[in-house]
Motif scaffolding. Structure first.
Motif, short mmCIF file in Angstrom:
data_model
loop_
_atom_site.label_atom_id
_atom_site.label_comp_id
_atom_site.label_asym_id
_atom_site.label_seq_id
_atom_site.Cartn_x
_atom_site.Cartn_y
_atom_site.Cartn_z
N UNK A 147 1.47 -5.50 5.60
CA UNK A 147 0.21 -6.04 5.06
C UNK A 147 -0.96 -5.64 5.95
N UNK A 148 -0.74 -5.56 7.25
CA UNK A 148 -1.80 -5.12 8.15
C UNK A 148 -2.16 -3.66 7.90
N UNK A 149 -1.15 -2.82 7.67
CA UNK A 149 -1.41 -1.41 7.39
C UNK A 149 -2.27 -1.26 6.13
N UNK A 150 -1.93 -2.00 5.10
CA UNK A 150 -2.71 -1.93 3.87
C UNK A 150 -4.12 -2.44 4.13
N UNK A 151 -4.23 -3.60 4.75
CA UNK A 151 -5.53 -4.23 4.96
C UNK A 151 -6.45 -3.40 5.85
N UNK A 152 -5.91 -2.83 6.93
CA UNK A 152 -6.75 -2.13 7.90
C UNK A 152 -6.95 -0.64 7.64
N UNK A 153 -6.03 -0.03 6.87
CA UNK A 153 -6.10 1.42 6.72
C UNK A 153 -6.05 1.93 5.29
N UNK A 154 -5.30 1.29 4.44
CA UNK A 154 -5.04 1.88 3.13
C UNK A 154 -5.74 1.19 1.96
N UNK A 155 -6.37 0.08 2.20
CA UNK A 155 -7.09 -0.61 1.13
C UNK A 155 -8.24 0.28 0.63
N UNK A 156 -8.64 0.04 -0.60
CA UNK A 156 -9.67 0.88 -1.24
C UNK A 156 -10.92 1.03 -0.39
N UNK A 157 -11.36 -0.04 0.23
CA UNK A 157 -12.60 0.06 1.01
C UNK A 157 -12.48 1.05 2.16
#
Length: 171
Positions: A147-157
């Motif tokens: 979840x941290x990887x998505x939130x910090x690196x891979x999320x659309x923003x």
């Protein structure tokens, strides 16, 4: 659910885990629809796995994420090395550890946030699933990493500028 998704492998994993290894408490939910749904449903019936494998069909976003948030482990059986594994990304986004085959794009996404096994090694995938099911603290740790990887690196923003620049460069 198309043939390229290899969902039939999840049913084979269910057969190993539930029938061969005696883990009748383990359930598998296969969410979605598609060209293979009837065939997969028949496979589950033929194997006598109807009490352990469910097909809720196509779900709206809220219901989909409600089910994902309630799950313990996500399984991705894709062997497509060139395709970003959307299922794995959804799993990681809700803090769900993943077991998957070690193919290039899946590794790039899920390494350290799940367990990867040699491509097409169905028994190893099933064994790693059971190992994770039996280890709540490891599931929690892997879920946090994902979840941290998505939130910090891979999320659309974080990705939007790269995508928009790529499109602009093509125009």
């Amino acid at each position: 659910m198309g043939r390229q998704d290899r969902v039939d492998e999840v049913i084979k994993i269910a057969e190993l885990v539930v029938r061969d290894w005696g883990r009748g408490e383990v359930g598998f939910m296969l969410i979605g629809n598609g060209e293979c749904l009837d065939e997969l449903s028949a496979m589950v019936a033929d194997l006598g796995l109807g009490d352990n494998v469910w097909f809720p069909g196509w779900l709206g976003e809220v219901d989909l994420y409600r089910h994902l948030a309630a799950a313990d482990v996500g399984i991705d059986t894709s062997l497509q090395p060139e395709v970003t594994p959307v299922k794995a990304m959804e799993y990681l986004g809700v803090g769900l550890p993943v077991v998957a085959y070690d193919v290039e794009e899946t590794r790039r996404l899920a390494e350290g946030a799940g367990v990867l096994v040699a491509p097409a090694d169905l028994e190893a995938l099933a064994q790693e699933l059971v190992t994770l099911l039996d280890n709540q603290s490891e599931r929690a740790r892997l879920g946090r990493v994902g979840s941290e990887r998505i939130r910090l690196h891979l999320a659309w923003e974080h990705q939007s500028e790269v995508y928009l620049q790529t499109v602009a460069d093509l125009i």
